[in-house]
Design an enzyme around this catalytic site. Structure first.
Site, PDB file in Angstrom:
ATOM      1  N   HIS A 135       0.877  -1.181   0.000  1.00  0.00           N
ATOM      2  CA  HIS A 135       0.000   0.000   0.000  1.00  0.00           C
ATOM      3  C   HIS A 135       0.913   1.229   0.000  1.00  0.00           C
ATOM      4  O   HIS A 135       2.030   1.181   0.521  1.00  0.00           O
ATOM      5  CB  HIS A 135      -0.836  -0.051   1.280  1.00  0.00           C
ATOM      6  N   ASP A 170       3.211  -4.333   7.992  1.00  0.00           N
ATOM      7  CA  ASP A 170       1.959  -3.595   7.862  1.00  0.00           C
ATOM      8  C   ASP A 170       0.834  -4.607   8.068  1.00  0.00           C
ATOM      9  O   ASP A 170       0.546  -5.426   7.194  1.00  0.00           O
ATOM     10  CB  ASP A 170       1.911  -2.967   6.460  1.00  0.00           C
ATOM     11  N   GLN A 180      -4.396  -5.253   7.053  1.00  0.00           N
ATOM     12  CA  GLN A 180      -5.379  -6.189   6.493  1.00  0.00           C
ATOM     13  C   GLN A 180      -5.303  -7.577   7.115  1.00  0.00           C
ATOM     14  O   GLN A 180      -6.014  -8.485   6.688  1.00  0.00           O
ATOM     15  CB  GLN A 180      -5.192  -6.296   4.967  1.00  0.00           C
ATOM     16  N   LYS A 235     -10.580  -0.807  10.625  1.00  0.00           N
ATOM     17  CA  LYS A 235     -10.731  -1.956   9.733  1.00  0.00           C
ATOM     18  C   LYS A 235     -11.107  -3.204  10.515  1.00  0.00           C
ATOM     19  O   LYS A 235     -11.281  -4.275   9.951  1.00  0.00           O
ATOM     20  CB  LYS A 235      -9.428  -2.200   8.974  1.00  0.00           C
ATOM     21  N   CYS A 271      -4.743   2.454  -3.703  1.00  0.00           N
ATOM     22  CA  CYS A 271      -3.505   2.967  -3.088  1.00  0.00           C
ATOM     23  C   CYS A 271      -2.363   1.967  -3.254  1.00  0.00           C
ATOM     24  O   CYS A 271      -1.561   1.766  -2.322  1.00  0.00           O
ATOM     25  CB  CYS A 271      -3.699   3.321  -1.613  1.00  0.00           C
TER      26      CYS A 271
HETATM   27  N1  C6P Z   1      -6.300   0.414   2.781  1.00  0.00           N
HETATM   28  C1  C6P Z   1      -8.113   0.041   1.220  1.00  0.00           C
HETATM   29  O1  C6P Z   1      -9.206   0.313   0.737  1.00  0.00           O
HETATM   30  P1  C6P Z   1      -5.104   3.712   7.196  1.00  0.00           P
HETATM   31  O2  C6P Z   1      -5.744   4.520   6.109  1.00  0.00           O
HETATM   32  O3  C6P Z   1      -3.923   4.418   7.791  1.00  0.00           O
HETATM   33  O4  C6P Z   1      -6.060   3.211   8.216  1.00  0.00           O
HETATM   34  O5  C6P Z   1      -4.564   2.367   6.503  1.00  0.00           O
HETATM   35  C2  C6P Z   1      -3.670   2.459   5.433  1.00  0.00           C
HETATM   36  C3  C6P Z   1      -3.379   1.095   4.888  1.00  0.00           C
HETATM   37  C4  C6P Z   1      -2.132   0.559   5.099  1.00  0.00           C
HETATM   38  N2  C6P Z   1      -1.823  -0.675   4.676  1.00  0.00           N
HETATM   39  C5  C6P Z   1      -2.709  -1.450   4.030  1.00  0.00           C
HETATM   40  C6  C6P Z   1      -2.319  -2.822   3.614  1.00  0.00           C
HETATM   41  C7  C6P Z   1      -4.002  -0.955   3.781  1.00  0.00           C
HETATM   42  O6  C6P Z   1      -4.870  -1.714   3.132  1.00  0.00           O
HETATM   43  C8  C6P Z   1      -4.329   0.348   4.200  1.00  0.00           C
HETATM   44  C9  C6P Z   1      -5.686   0.935   3.914  1.00  0.00           C
HETATM   45  C10 C6P Z   1      -7.645   0.818   2.414  1.00  0.00           C
HETATM   46  O7  C6P Z   1      -7.405  -0.860   0.778  1.00  0.00           O
HETATM   47  C11 C6P Z   1      -7.780   2.301   2.175  1.00  0.00           C
HETATM   48  S1  C6P Z   1      -6.733   2.863   0.857  1.00  0.00           S
END
Ligand code: C6P
Length: 410
Positions: A124, A201, A204, A227, A366
């Site tokens: 991401h 990270d 997910q 999430k 992203c």
């Molecule tokens: N992915 C998706 O629709 P935040 O926004 O900080 O809570 O998470 C960012 C982020 C970081 N790593 C991974 C693997 C992610 O999937 C995400 C967030 C969402 O896939 C929003 S772009």
């Protein structure tokens, strides 16, 4: 999971009853954010109505109550991911801020020109851009692990990328596009054998599986509450104490200091050294209610139900949607399906599905370097959570068949 249990779970999420274009909402964008059970929202309400006072500052009762609530969350999270100490749990705004913290603080202090770090092509942007920002300042090299045709990391290449200069690897536990579950433990073991620090990270992963940061061998592990059925605005950075202690603060301000003077400032102990300013204490205090929901439902039951939905939806798509292209077919995969309908634009597919009441995400998610590796501009993505049902999958597939015939004249 039997129907009664599923209906009980659904009854805790009022948003699932709403309609879109006069159809009951089918929410399949859980990878972007999952919905929130009533108890979490009630906890937020209760804090606003009864215990709103700034934390770590007041001697008066409700300030201490607010502080206790926030600190109880830290203990819950410590136990939830099996950290060794609550000092290893830093509250941030989300995964993004957590990774920025590591890049800026650890990277800023310990990386230098000539060093190398390893990322993967499925990251991401939150796990790419913070490193690039730092790279612009410092000048180290970024190496990238590619994927195979199933969307799995090529571990032979991963192994071959390490050199004497490798200082850090940072990779996702689960891909937000492909669903691939990466072999974190093995990858961490390889990185540590080369003396590299391991950043994971977990955005997910944590919603879909039990995570034990020590068993995985992660030095840093980042994730977001929103999430995993929790409130927005709350992220967690786990970091090994020894590493956190050696790192400089990320931001300066109130709460992160021991003593301030114009001659020099000293910093607070962990974890407060990394928590400048007023934290999102009300949402942090509500987060354990989401963990209660997960705990009561049972992570094994959640994972099994989501796997059933994934298998069922994938099988129906392959057999009933002519020309569908699915991206990410790893055997070890979480409940995410990225796809395209023939040559139809992902955006058109998403808009038409929305008109039929189905919420899916479209675009690059992203993850533009991954899109480039897949040779596409974007995909449509359906992702499942524990409250989704086979009936919803049926509605989704039936809608997809309709949309496919409109867009591809099949
Ligand atoms: N992915 C998706 O629709 P935040 O926004 O900080 O809570 O998470 C960012 C982020 C970081 N790593 C991974 C693997 C992610 O999937 C995400 C967030 C969402 O896939 C929003 S772009």
């Amino acid at each position: 999971m039997d129907n009664a249990q599923l209906q009980y779970i659904r009854s805790q999420f009022p948003i699932l009853d709403r309609t879109v274009y006069n159809r009951q909402l089918v929410y399949l964008d859980n990878t972007a954010t999952s919905q929130t059970p009533r108890r979490v929202v009630e906890s937020i309400d209760a804090s606003y109505f009864h215990t709103k006072a700034n934390v770590h500052r007041g001697v008066f009762s409700i300030s201490q109550e607010a502080t206790d609530l926030m600190e109880q969350t830290r203990l819950r999270v410590r136990d939830y991911i099996n950290a060794a100490s609550e000092q290893e749990i830093i509250f941030t705004r989300g995964t993004t801020e957590a990774i920025n913290l590591v890049a800026s603080s650890w990277g800023g202090a310990f990386l230098k020109d000539g060093d190398e770090i390893i990322l993967t092509v499925m990251e991401h942007h939150a796990n790419i851009v913070p490193w690039q920002l730092l790279q612009n300042r410092i000048g180290f090299k970024i190496k990238v692990v590619p994927i195979n045709e199933r969307g799995e990391l090529d571990l032979d290449v991963y192994r071959s990328l390490f050199t004497e200069q490798t200082r850090l690897v940072s990779f996702t536990h689960v891909s937000n596009v492909l669903g691939t579950v990466n072999p974190v433990k093995e990858m961490a073991r390889i990185a540590h054998s080369h003396g590299a620090v391991v950043v994971v990270d977990g955005a997910q992963a944590v919603p879909h599986m039990s995570v034990d940061v020590r068993d995985l061998g992660a030095d840093f592990y980042a994730f977001s509450s929103h999430k995993m059925y929790g409130p927005t605005g709350v992220g967690i950075l786990y970091g090994r104490k020894e590493l956190l202690e050696a790192m400089p603060p990320y931001q300066g301000g109130g709460e992160m200091i021991a003593h301030v003077s114009f001659e020099g400032t000293t910093f607070a102990d962990l974890p407060f050294k990394f928590e400048a300013g007023t934290p999102d204490f009300i949402d942090i205090a509500a987060f354990p209610r989401a963990l209660d929901f997960i705990g009561e439902t049972g992570m094994d039951a959640i994972a099994a139900h989501e796997q059933d939905l994934l298998d069922y939806a994938t099988a129906r798509m392959i057999s009933e949607v002519p020309g569908v292209r699915i991206f990410g077919t790893a055997p070890h995969k979480s409940a995410v399906i990225s796809f395209l309908l023939g040559e139809a634009h992902h955006y058109d597919t998403g808009m038409l599905l929305d008109k039929l009441g189905i919420a899916v995400r479209t675009g690059h998610h992203c993850a533009q370097p991954l899109m480039q590796a897949l040779g596409v501009e974007g995909t449509v993505r359906a992702s499942f959570a524990v409250y989704n049902t086979r009936e919803e999958v049926d509605k989704f597939i039936d809608a997809l068949i309709k949309v496919n015939s409109m867009l591809n004249r099949i």
